[in-house]
Motif scaffolding. Sequence first.
Motif, PDB file in Angstrom:
ATOM      1  N   LEU A 132       3.705  13.662   0.877  1.00 12.88           N
ATOM      2  CA  LEU A 132       2.984  12.308   1.244  1.00 12.88           C
ATOM      3  C   LEU A 132       3.296  11.982   2.609  1.00 12.88           C
ATOM      4  O   LEU A 132       4.528  11.790   2.872  1.00 12.88           O
ATOM      5  CB  LEU A 132       3.427  11.394  -0.147  1.00 12.88           C
ATOM      6  CG  LEU A 132       2.839   9.930   0.149  1.00 12.88           C
ATOM      7  CD1 LEU A 132       1.389  10.162   0.175  1.00 12.88           C
ATOM      8  CD2 LEU A 132       3.739   9.157  -0.788  1.00 12.88           C
ATOM      9  N   VAL A 156       0.844  -1.235  -0.298  1.00 14.93           N
ATOM     10  CA  VAL A 156       0.021  -0.006   0.001  1.00 14.93           C
ATOM     11  C   VAL A 156       1.070   1.258   0.077  1.00 14.93           C
ATOM     12  O   VAL A 156       0.709   2.196  -0.815  1.00 14.93           O
ATOM     13  CB  VAL A 156      -0.776  -0.094   1.371  1.00 14.93           C
ATOM     14  CG1 VAL A 156      -1.569   1.488   1.379  1.00 14.93           C
ATOM     15  CG2 VAL A 156      -2.000  -1.053   1.095  1.00 14.93           C
ATOM     16  N   VAL A 157       1.808   1.279   0.637  1.00  8.32           N
ATOM     17  CA  VAL A 157       3.061   2.327   0.944  1.00  8.32           C
ATOM     18  C   VAL A 157       3.498   2.802  -0.399  1.00  8.32           C
ATOM     19  O   VAL A 157       3.622   3.854  -0.926  1.00  8.32           O
ATOM     20  CB  VAL A 157       4.017   2.122   1.885  1.00  8.32           C
ATOM     21  CG1 VAL A 157       4.856   3.015   1.802  1.00  8.32           C
ATOM     22  CG2 VAL A 157       3.227   2.133   3.368  1.00  8.32           C
ATOM     23  N   THR A 192       1.477  11.884  -9.768  1.00  8.14           N
ATOM     24  CA  THR A 192       0.917  13.172  -9.768  1.00  8.14           C
ATOM     25  C   THR A 192       2.147  14.098 -10.089  1.00  8.14           C
ATOM     26  O   THR A 192       1.656  15.030 -10.975  1.00  8.14           O
ATOM     27  CB  THR A 192       0.598  13.451  -8.402  1.00  8.14           C
ATOM     28  OG1 THR A 192      -0.267  12.347  -8.099  1.00  8.14           O
ATOM     29  CG2 THR A 192      -0.010  14.568  -8.099  1.00  8.14           C
ATOM     30  N   VAL A 228       5.322  17.495  -4.569  1.00 10.63           N
ATOM     31  CA  VAL A 228       3.920  16.873  -3.878  1.00 10.63           C
ATOM     32  C   VAL A 228       4.345  16.092  -2.572  1.00 10.63           C
ATOM     33  O   VAL A 228       5.144  15.159  -2.392  1.00 10.63           O
ATOM     34  CB  VAL A 228       3.160  15.879  -4.683  1.00 10.63           C
ATOM     35  CG1 VAL A 228       2.160  15.041  -4.229  1.00 10.63           C
ATOM     36  CG2 VAL A 228       2.825  16.490  -6.096  1.00 10.63           C
ATOM     37  N   GLN A 262       1.194   4.090  -2.794  1.00 14.13           N
ATOM     38  CA  GLN A 262       0.966   5.490  -2.671  1.00 14.13           C
ATOM     39  C   GLN A 262       2.012   6.357  -3.098  1.00 14.13           C
ATOM     40  O   GLN A 262       2.042   7.462  -3.709  1.00 14.13           O
ATOM     41  CB  GLN A 262       0.649   5.759  -1.050  1.00 14.13           C
ATOM     42  CG  GLN A 262      -0.511   5.222  -0.643  1.00 14.13           C
ATOM     43  CD  GLN A 262      -1.133   5.612   0.629  1.00 14.13           C
ATOM     44  OE1 GLN A 262      -0.376   6.125   1.446  1.00 14.13           O
ATOM     45  NE2 GLN A 262      -2.415   5.642   0.854  1.00 14.13           N
ATOM     46  N   SER A 273       1.698   6.556  -6.624  1.00  9.61           N
ATOM     47  CA  SER A 273       0.942   7.329  -7.262  1.00  9.61           C
ATOM     48  C   SER A 273       1.107   8.771  -7.183  1.00  9.61           C
ATOM     49  O   SER A 273       1.107   9.715  -8.067  1.00  9.61           O
ATOM     50  CB  SER A 273      -0.283   7.325  -6.389  1.00  9.61           C
ATOM     51  OG  SER A 273      -1.256   8.225  -6.254  1.00  9.61           O
ATOM     52  N   SER A 274       1.970   9.328  -6.152  1.00  8.17           N
ATOM     53  CA  SER A 274       2.544  10.560  -6.174  1.00  8.17           C
ATOM     54  C   SER A 274       3.492  10.815  -7.046  1.00  8.17           C
ATOM     55  O   SER A 274       3.493  11.994  -7.637  1.00  8.17           O
ATOM     56  CB  SER A 274       3.034  10.806  -4.648  1.00  8.17           C
ATOM     57  OG  SER A 274       2.222  10.901  -3.669  1.00  8.17           O
TER      58      SER A 274
END
Lengths: 468, 160
Positions: B87, B58-59, B69, B85, B62, B65-66
């Motif tokens: 986090l 999960v980390v 982004t 960004v 994320q 994903s960043s």
Amino acid sequence: MADVIPGRGDVDRGQLFVVTALVLATLLVALAVLMNAAIFTENLATRSGGADAREALGARTAAESNLAGLIRVSNYHDNGSYGDLDTALQRGVTDYSATAGVHGTVHGRGVNVSLASSTDGARIVQDDSGAFTDATGGDNWTLVSNTRTRDLLLNVSTPLEPPPAGDTPEDYRRSTLFQVVFVDGGGTTYQVFVSFDSVASDVEVRTVVDDGSPALLSACTASPVAGHVQIDAERGTVGGQPCPSLSFVSGLGGGTDLAFHNATVPGTPTAEGTYEVIVEGDAATLGGTSRFESSAADGDPYVTPAVYWATVTFGYDSGEVAYRTQVRANPATIPRRYGVAGGGETLAGGGGGGGGGGTPGDWTPNGTVSIGTTTDVGGNEYDVPVSYTVDDGNDDMTSIDLVLIDPDGNVKGSQTITVGSAADDGSATFQNVKITGNDKNKDWRVELSVYDDDGNEGSASDTRELPT
Amino acid sequence: MIGGGGRSFGAASRGVSTTLGYVLALAISAILVSGLLIAGGTFVEDNRERVVRAELRVVGQQVSSSVETVDRLAVAGRGDTAAAVGLRLPAEAAEVGYGVALVPDGSDAAVEITADEVGVTVRVGVVTDTPVDTGTSVRGGDVELFVTDAGEISIRRVAS
């Protein structure tokens, strides 16, 4: 269970189970902690992964479209010189930055916009209906060479030449139809032919693409409204309807040539109307050529300074997302708000695309005109009084033209009158108008044209037998 | 017990039975208990590894994903673009510390999360138009993905 250590009696019985139970209990606690961590993981997985770029990109897009709107407004209202344009643009960007900053603060983020640079351009416009010839009457002529163009809009009046009988590129090329010719930087030629099918009563737009082997694209048709059809080359529409034959225009880059061919077949216009286009380049240089007038002219194309596009430095900070970049605004990417109009037809898009949005663009001025009772001043000459009322939705009227036309269609007098920006009325007199012979007791006509700041035009007319 | 001549061992023979029974009972109990403990310990250890792996995945997603982004922001920009960004990651996963690294993955890049203990490494691929500065590594916690002066996406730790 037996003693672990013999001789200790019943007191110490069962230590093995006790120790086992304790170890198992510890394992169960560890397991519970792990389950908790697993639940936390599931919880973590449902949270949005980090910051969202949507807000930042939304603010960036808003800055881009508003700047594009500012460029468009400045090109129409502050086009006296490049200095005027720059001042207007700077002021507009500063105002936008302040407004966007306040708006951002309400939502917990900082937004800042400042003008970085702008590219000089020229607006070529013919806003009085006429043949698509150059200022010297040339009918096959190049507007600009080897540059960028955007926002070409033609407002063509009918009738036009009929389409050719055949359906091949050669049939179109052999015809005398009015054509708009683009040549892109790679040498591909696009000939856009404009014709009028009198049977279907439709204007037809058709393109021949030639990148070595000519091909005829499918035709687009539109019914004229009040005798006019708008051909918006930039947005690829004819009469407001999408036209795939024009979709190439928005993809043209630098190094483009733009020309009008067959604007007249000797002596007779093949098409008439108004048009405008923004090109990259110096307005004074273009205006100095014989192709254009350097200032507003009746029925001839002229040139005004314009901003082709501009770049701003955009800054955004929401705590989680920090973003700073350059944004180039190209007005071709936002809906039209202004444009040339003809024959009193309203032109302009839905508005609100830029400049802060909100003000619709279809404020075409309107008015009425009537011929009063003539006064005989002797020698078959009469004074012809005319009264008028004019109005404009956004109160930016500038002037009106009154033209007196005799029964044979000849202009016998014209006047230009400055009017108030808001609703206005008044009267004027054409003095010493000779009304003799065949013209006597026939229908004379007065035509009123009313103009506003946005380049819109409204018209009205009155017909009456003179003298009265 | 049955002896010769019909005479029994009496009380003296009972100790033999008791001792044997005791040893047998102790041995069986020990086997059962140790089996239980070994099974329980392995079960907990397996679960721990699974939970750590799930949380690190999960980390990793994320962080991935960043990274994407930041890539979106960088691609949308022109000229001199700065994008960052933030986090907020958990400092530990199931009581185990970990490190986050951007590593090459074929022609693209990947986020690699490595746990300090249990021997778990999770790799999540990222697809970006902007080049990624592979080789940078930070500890878990509050981190920031940003575009470097060289125009590459990198990761750094920020003060929480």
